[in-house]
Design an enzyme around this catalytic site. Structure first.
Site, PDB file in Angstrom:
ATOM      1  N   TYR A 193      -7.432  -1.279   5.422  1.00  0.00           N
ATOM      2  CA  TYR A 193      -6.628  -2.406   4.946  1.00  0.00           C
ATOM      3  C   TYR A 193      -7.383  -3.731   4.942  1.00  0.00           C
ATOM      4  O   TYR A 193      -6.831  -4.750   4.542  1.00  0.00           O
ATOM      5  CB  TYR A 193      -5.384  -2.553   5.833  1.00  0.00           C
ATOM      6  CG  TYR A 193      -4.539  -1.315   5.881  1.00  0.00           C
ATOM      7  CD1 TYR A 193      -3.722  -0.968   4.812  1.00  0.00           C
ATOM      8  CD2 TYR A 193      -4.554  -0.482   6.994  1.00  0.00           C
ATOM      9  CE1 TYR A 193      -2.941   0.178   4.847  1.00  0.00           C
ATOM     10  CE2 TYR A 193      -3.776   0.667   7.041  1.00  0.00           C
ATOM     11  CZ  TYR A 193      -2.976   0.987   5.965  1.00  0.00           C
ATOM     12  OH  TYR A 193      -2.211   2.120   5.999  1.00  0.00           O
ATOM     13  N   HIS A 240      -2.290  -7.735   1.369  1.00  0.00           N
ATOM     14  CA  HIS A 240      -1.367  -7.824   2.501  1.00  0.00           C
ATOM     15  C   HIS A 240      -2.057  -8.382   3.743  1.00  0.00           C
ATOM     16  O   HIS A 240      -1.396  -8.875   4.649  1.00  0.00           O
ATOM     17  CB  HIS A 240      -0.799  -6.435   2.785  1.00  0.00           C
ATOM     18  CG  HIS A 240       0.624  -6.402   3.231  1.00  0.00           C
ATOM     19  ND1 HIS A 240       1.549  -7.384   2.942  1.00  0.00           N
ATOM     20  CD2 HIS A 240       1.305  -5.462   3.940  1.00  0.00           C
ATOM     21  CE1 HIS A 240       2.716  -7.053   3.455  1.00  0.00           C
ATOM     22  NE2 HIS A 240       2.600  -5.895   4.069  1.00  0.00           N
ATOM     23  N   TYR A 251       0.795  -2.550  13.265  1.00  0.00           N
ATOM     24  CA  TYR A 251       0.901  -2.605  11.810  1.00  0.00           C
ATOM     25  C   TYR A 251       1.809  -3.764  11.433  1.00  0.00           C
ATOM     26  O   TYR A 251       2.621  -4.240  12.234  1.00  0.00           O
ATOM     27  CB  TYR A 251       1.372  -1.267  11.241  1.00  0.00           C
ATOM     28  CG  TYR A 251       0.242  -0.277  11.205  1.00  0.00           C
ATOM     29  CD1 TYR A 251      -0.684  -0.306  10.170  1.00  0.00           C
ATOM     30  CD2 TYR A 251       0.054   0.628  12.239  1.00  0.00           C
ATOM     31  CE1 TYR A 251      -1.765   0.561  10.154  1.00  0.00           C
ATOM     32  CE2 TYR A 251      -1.020   1.502  12.232  1.00  0.00           C
ATOM     33  CZ  TYR A 251      -1.922   1.462  11.183  1.00  0.00           C
ATOM     34  OH  TYR A 251      -2.993   2.316  11.172  1.00  0.00           O
ATOM     35  N   ASN A 269       4.536  -4.402   9.830  1.00  0.00           N
ATOM     36  CA  ASN A 269       5.984  -4.402  10.022  1.00  0.00           C
ATOM     37  C   ASN A 269       6.397  -4.466  11.484  1.00  0.00           C
ATOM     38  O   ASN A 269       7.569  -4.658  11.781  1.00  0.00           O
ATOM     39  CB  ASN A 269       6.606  -3.174   9.358  1.00  0.00           C
ATOM     40  CG  ASN A 269       6.427  -3.192   7.859  1.00  0.00           C
ATOM     41  OD1 ASN A 269       5.935  -4.166   7.275  1.00  0.00           O
ATOM     42  ND2 ASN A 269       6.822  -2.120   7.209  1.00  0.00           N
ATOM     43  N   ASN A 305       8.398  -8.180   5.870  1.00  0.00           N
ATOM     44  CA  ASN A 305       8.722  -7.415   7.073  1.00  0.00           C
ATOM     45  C   ASN A 305       7.947  -7.846   8.310  1.00  0.00           C
ATOM     46  O   ASN A 305       8.457  -7.749   9.427  1.00  0.00           O
ATOM     47  CB  ASN A 305       8.545  -5.919   6.821  1.00  0.00           C
ATOM     48  CG  ASN A 305       9.616  -5.374   5.905  1.00  0.00           C
ATOM     49  OD1 ASN A 305      10.755  -5.830   5.924  1.00  0.00           O
ATOM     50  ND2 ASN A 305       9.261  -4.405   5.085  1.00  0.00           N
TER      51      ASN A 305
END
EC number: 3.1.1.29
Length: 186
Positions: A13, A18, A59, A61, A107
């Site tokens: 990631y 994001h 993570y 969220n 989130n």
């Protein structure tokens, strides 16, 4: 001040849209990060002030899980925090500074608001652009920036650093009045 950049841990990631919160913190300080159980952290001097930089190691969220540990570690309150995260509803090249507000459908921010029990958390939302028509939102936010987008993003990061300095010296309202209407272009 504690600047909390949101993102997902791990190389998969690292350079995704994001992860713009993590990317901004790396722009401010690329090395000498220390790791606690729930977060990585470092320190910088900004406008003559000691500023802690924090990346939750959960993570996205679940970002809120780290926040009680962050507050305790830095002897901070929610008022000392500014959260940096991506916003798909803002065009790339734009930022939005706010003193408080809802999660806006993000989130990671939702998790932080729940964990801290307040919406009165300063934040900088970073525009990552509109997703292409027909593309799944998850695929878009977990996609990487193009070379052209990186040029804009690096300029945005310079502006965000200036905005943090204004927040430290003159306050959040002043930074909002200066930077919320700016658009960085190539």
């Amino acid at each position: 001040m504690v600047v909390v950049g949101l993102g997902n841990p791990g190389p998969r990631y690292a350079f995704t849209r994001h992860n713009v919160g993590f990317l901004f913190l790396d722009f401010l300080k690329s090395k000498d990060w220390k790791t606690e159980k729930y977060f990585a952290w470092s320190r910088i001097k900004l406008a003559g002030n000691d500023v802690a930089l924090v990346k939750p190691l959960t993570y996205m969220n679940l970002s809120g899980l780290a926040m009680p540990h962050v507050l305790k570690f830095f002897n901070a309150s929610p008022d000392d925090i500014i959260v940096v995260y991506d916003d798909v509803s803002l065009k790339l090249g734009r930022i939005r500074i706010r003193k408080k507000g809802s999660d806006g459908g993000h989130n990671g921010m939702k998790s932080i608001i729940q964990a801290l029990g307040t919406q009165e958390i300063k934040r900088i939302r970073v525009g990552i652009g509109d997703k292409p028509e027909g593309m799944d939102l998850v695929d878009f936010v977990l996609g990487e920036f193009s070379d052209e987008e990186w040029i804009i993003l690096n300029k945005v990061f310079e502006v965000m650093k200036e905005a943090l300095e204004v927040i430290l010296i003159e306050g959040t309202e002043k930074a909002m009045s200066i930077y919320n209407s700016l658009e960085v272009r190539v």
